[in-house]
Scaffold this active site. Sequence first.
Site, mmCIF file in Angstrom:
data_model
loop_
_atom_site.group_PDB
_atom_site.id
_atom_site.type_symbol
_atom_site.label_atom_id
_atom_site.label_comp_id
_atom_site.label_asym_id
_atom_site.label_seq_id
_atom_site.Cartn_x
_atom_site.Cartn_y
_atom_site.Cartn_z
ATOM 1 C CG ASP A 31 -23.417 15.717 -1.919
ATOM 2 O OD1 ASP A 31 -22.724 16.990 -2.390
ATOM 3 O OD2 ASP A 31 -23.798 14.724 -2.810
ATOM 4 C CD GLU A 40 -25.040 8.104 -19.066
ATOM 5 O OE1 GLU A 40 -25.988 6.895 -18.497
ATOM 6 O OE2 GLU A 40 -24.012 7.879 -20.077
#
Length: 714
Positions: free
Chosen positions: A266, A469
């Site tokens: 990542d 969100e």
Amino acid sequence: MLHKSIITLCFVATVFLAAAQNQPAFRNASLPVETRINDLLQQLTLEEKISLLGNESKAVPRLGITAYNWWNEALHGVARAGNATIFPQAIGMAASFDNALLKECAATISTEARAKYNLGAKKGEHLQYMGLTFWSPNINIFRDPRWGRGQETYGEDPFLTATMGTAFVTGLQGDDPLHLKAAACAKHYAVHSGPEAGRHSFNALVSEKDLRETYLYAFKKLVDAKVEAVMCAYNRVNDEPCCTSETLLHNILHKEWNFQGHVVTDCGALNDIYTRHKTYPTRPEVAAAAIKAGLDLECGNVLQADVKKAVDEKLLTQTDVDNALAQILKTQMKLGFFDDSSLSPYKNFGDDSIANNYHRALARSMAAESMVLLKNDKQVLPLDKNKYHQIMIVGPNATSADALMGNYHGVTGKAVNFVEGITNAVDAATRIEYDMGCNYEDTTHFGGIWAAGNAEVTIAVVGFTPVYEGEEGDAFLAKGGGDRKDFSLPAAHIAYLKALRKATKTPLIVVITSGSAVDVSAIKDYADAIILAWYPGEEGGNALADILFGKVSPSGHLPVTFYNSFNDLPDYSSYAMKGRTYRYFNGQVQYPFGFGLSYTSFDYTWANKPVVNKDSISFSVNIKNTGKYNGDDVAQVYVSYPQLPGMPLKELKTFKKINLAVNEEKTVQFTIALSELQKWDDEKNAWKLNKGDYTITVGENAADAKLTSAVSVK
């Protein structure tokens, strides 16, 4: 004297032979991939090899190798790369329970990706997000509804996640045994599901049983499906940073599972290990540990900056570097990066392969299948166009582009919002009004109330968008740093719906956009019907209209549990599965996993009860449409285990989506491999099939039991 044509053929053959002899082996598509990789490794210097180990892979001009950016996104459509079809957000596609349709959507995504890549290559451009190595799908388990990035996943269940993830990977990568259409990547490996605020430093403490049965299950299935890449996560698991983890990378992924693709970090994960986890004192030591554990590629610059130092300090050998580079070169070989473009089976994809009518129709079908009907007590839906001639559409998300697109999305000039979709679906003699009605903050000032009182039906679109969100930083209005702090819909939306209900006695239909569970109880009494639309993509407006007016009977089912309160759940920072998801939560809920209403009804009877065979359990069910509408049914099969410590309450182990006309009946065959019933044995540190009595339950959600039958495994 030789015939003139023979002389010509001999000359042509000589020219081709000379060209082949001058062509380096790594560019010879007729040679085995391993031979080509070895040839290229021999020609590259150590410095050049290291320059290829980052997502911004450097050019090697003397070998004609162009720069390439490995970072590309395709979560629910080619993202951040200009015009592309935007399918529903991943959580919505999971709600379809239609893995065949998802595979087709993924195949469409890679078709558009190939077309964009071809068009860019003709211009000599290799831009970020225009490549063929996609960091999708996200197959983390949505263990807690507070996690903002749960919308990117296929929900809380390992089996559903594995099934939908496999469909995505096989669709995206194609079925050519020698050529990848595009490369998929399973992320984030592993136990990565929030909290967002601490994602760069948290340590997920998890039992081996939960690790194997829940968090790694889908990753193993995607490795078996030959996913090309796996992305290691930011966090630690049981004290080991994922991207230097001997346990996760070397022992499980490579040694135990025999993973044949490449491992990528990542973005910034190696730097996190040095600056935040602090498990290694220097960056060269981090680089060395990552490569030795099985890492091949970094999103970041630690490898490119520090591998040479690691070699100089004898922390790594050149062979270690070669082993890492070989894996990513193999991916590039399979994608055709070193071949003449004329050899690509995908060379003809161009402008007409991007966002065409077929792709838009596919997005519309998936959006319609993703939407979940949560309430329709008085059978207000579907709306009869001959009955309703005055329609009021309200709500802050009714015209919102964000509410359609979710996160990690593409762009399009043809997105159809909810107002447009409903307007398109009725004739010009139907009176439609629109008013935003409220915002996200003000609980006292509203619009459209009087107009709704004069309409024959009101459709209110409320809920969330990805700025409330999502991923840390992207969800910049989320009070929880990307995560949700509670289940509640915005207070302004609840107050507005209450005001609407007070002002009108005609039907009020509520449409909720969201990437996760919400507290529907707060508005349930005000609405005659409730539809959860998720973030439905560019065709969301048309898909909603298809459902509202009965062109399509709703068939979406919840891939997550809707709890009553966060107070019912363990602490967010706990990664133990006890008390989480339908598999381990035994309390009352608003809506169970797998829930979803239809306009019609279905009757279930056994055709053949479950029988234990040598390596599987097989059975068949008769399903009949007993209602007034044609529709799709999702038959879900759950298994309950012998009463032994640590067993889940039940688990989804197979499902099938079938289309049935009114009064039509079909016999559906089911098979569950006995290997799917194995559980992790901590004493033996291995999988074990426990002997005893199992219960097979067939129904339409995790709390439904239309049919049950016991079987004994001996």
